[in-house]
Design a protein around this motif. Structure first.
Motif, PDB file in Angstrom:
ATOM      1  N   CYS A 124     -34.285  -7.278  10.932  1.00  0.00           N
ATOM      2  CA  CYS A 124     -33.981  -6.648  12.221  1.00  0.00           C
ATOM      3  C   CYS A 124     -34.066  -5.131  12.083  1.00  0.00           C
ATOM      4  O   CYS A 124     -34.649  -4.451  12.939  1.00  0.00           O
ATOM      5  N   LYS A 125     -33.515  -4.623  11.015  1.00  0.00           N
ATOM      6  CA  LYS A 125     -33.549  -3.177  10.777  1.00  0.00           C
ATOM      7  C   LYS A 125     -34.987  -2.686  10.618  1.00  0.00           C
ATOM      8  O   LYS A 125     -35.375  -1.665  11.182  1.00  0.00           O
ATOM      9  N   ARG A 126     -35.795  -3.425   9.878  1.00  0.00           N
ATOM     10  CA  ARG A 126     -37.204  -3.060   9.666  1.00  0.00           C
ATOM     11  C   ARG A 126     -37.971  -3.057  10.982  1.00  0.00           C
ATOM     12  O   ARG A 126     -38.807  -2.188  11.223  1.00  0.00           O
ATOM     13  N   LEU A 127     -37.683  -3.999  11.846  1.00  0.00           N
ATOM     14  CA  LEU A 127     -38.428  -4.158  13.094  1.00  0.00           C
ATOM     15  C   LEU A 127     -37.989  -3.193  14.199  1.00  0.00           C
ATOM     16  O   LEU A 127     -38.760  -2.914  15.117  1.00  0.00           O
ATOM     17  N   LEU A 128     -36.771  -2.699  14.132  1.00  0.00           N
ATOM     18  CA  LEU A 128     -36.275  -1.793  15.169  1.00  0.00           C
ATOM     19  C   LEU A 128     -36.897  -0.410  15.023  1.00  0.00           C
ATOM     20  O   LEU A 128     -36.960   0.141  13.934  1.00  0.00           O
ATOM     21  N   LYS A 129     -37.333   0.142  16.138  1.00  0.00           N
ATOM     22  CA  LYS A 129     -37.823   1.517  16.098  1.00  0.00           C
ATOM     23  C   LYS A 129     -36.623   2.462  16.051  1.00  0.00           C
ATOM     24  O   LYS A 129     -35.490   2.056  16.363  1.00  0.00           O
ATOM     25  N   GLN A 130     -36.856   3.700  15.667  1.00  0.00           N
ATOM     26  CA  GLN A 130     -35.795   4.701  15.679  1.00  0.00           C
ATOM     27  C   GLN A 130     -35.286   4.823  17.107  1.00  0.00           C
ATOM     28  O   GLN A 130     -36.070   4.912  18.055  1.00  0.00           O
ATOM     29  N   GLY A 131     -33.991   4.767  17.277  1.00  0.00           N
ATOM     30  CA  GLY A 131     -33.379   4.788  18.602  1.00  0.00           C
ATOM     31  C   GLY A 131     -33.249   3.396  19.207  1.00  0.00           C
ATOM     32  O   GLY A 131     -32.659   3.226  20.268  1.00  0.00           O
ATOM     33  N   GLY A 132     -33.808   2.387  18.527  1.00  0.00           N
ATOM     34  CA  GLY A 132     -33.723   1.006  19.012  1.00  0.00           C
ATOM     35  C   GLY A 132     -32.316   0.455  18.866  1.00  0.00           C
ATOM     36  O   GLY A 132     -31.499   0.964  18.085  1.00  0.00           O
ATOM     37  N   MET A 133     -32.038  -0.591  19.614  1.00  0.00           N
ATOM     38  CA  MET A 133     -30.695  -1.162  19.666  1.00  0.00           C
ATOM     39  C   MET A 133     -30.690  -2.597  19.149  1.00  0.00           C
ATOM     40  O   MET A 133     -31.549  -3.400  19.513  1.00  0.00           O
ATOM     41  N   LEU A 134     -29.700  -2.895  18.321  1.00  0.00           N
ATOM     42  CA  LEU A 134     -29.449  -4.250  17.842  1.00  0.00           C
ATOM     43  C   LEU A 134     -28.155  -4.734  18.472  1.00  0.00           C
ATOM     44  O   LEU A 134     -27.096  -4.140  18.258  1.00  0.00           O
TER      45      LEU A 134
END
Length: 146
Positions: A80-90
């Protein structure tokens, strides 16, 4: 009902959605809901275990909504961390569904509660995330990737 979170996200965001569903019956119902709501063309559904699928996904996501098997949240986090762009939300759903106090959790559910506590601690201690916990319903962790 099956796939309705993906439907809601597609309707509100206007963006493309990727979802994963392990259960074949639920996946079939989700596809029916995608069609009924007119968002079928914008939702890609992968059928199978998220732990097997996530490592093979690429690209960058604005938002990831995790609402699968709670004992696996820790396992899914690196992808999930790898796939999230900077500023993205989990968004991690149901992080307190067994409550916040381990001493109050029934013995047969204790390991699951420990896994969830460890997951929340992983989020809160990760310098690449800014995490806020919400105690509404069964709890929600909202983590912004810095």
């Amino acid at each position: 009902a099956e796939g309705l979170t993906s439907v809601a996200l597609a309707l509100v965001s206007g963006g493309d959605i990727v979802c994963i569903e392990k259960d074949g019956v639920r996946a079939a119902r989700a596809r029916e809901n995608f069609l009924s709501f007119g968002v079928k063309e914008r939702i890609t559904l992968f059928e199978g275990d998220a732990g097997d699928i996530l490592p093979h996904l690429s690209g960058s996501f604005d938002l990831i909504f995790s609402d699968g098997p709670k004992a696996q949240y820790r396992r899914y986090l690196p992808d999930c961390k790898r796939l999230l762009k900077q500023g993205g939300m989990l968004f991690s759903d149901d992080v307190f569904f067994l409550g916040k106090e381990l001493s109050a959790v029934p013995k047969k559910r204790k390991m699951l509660a420990v896994h969830l506590c460890e997951y929340v601690q992983m989020l809160q201690s990760d310098p690449d995330f800014e995490t806020t916990l919400y105690e509404y319903g069964e709890g929600l962790a909202v983590s912004k990737k810095l």
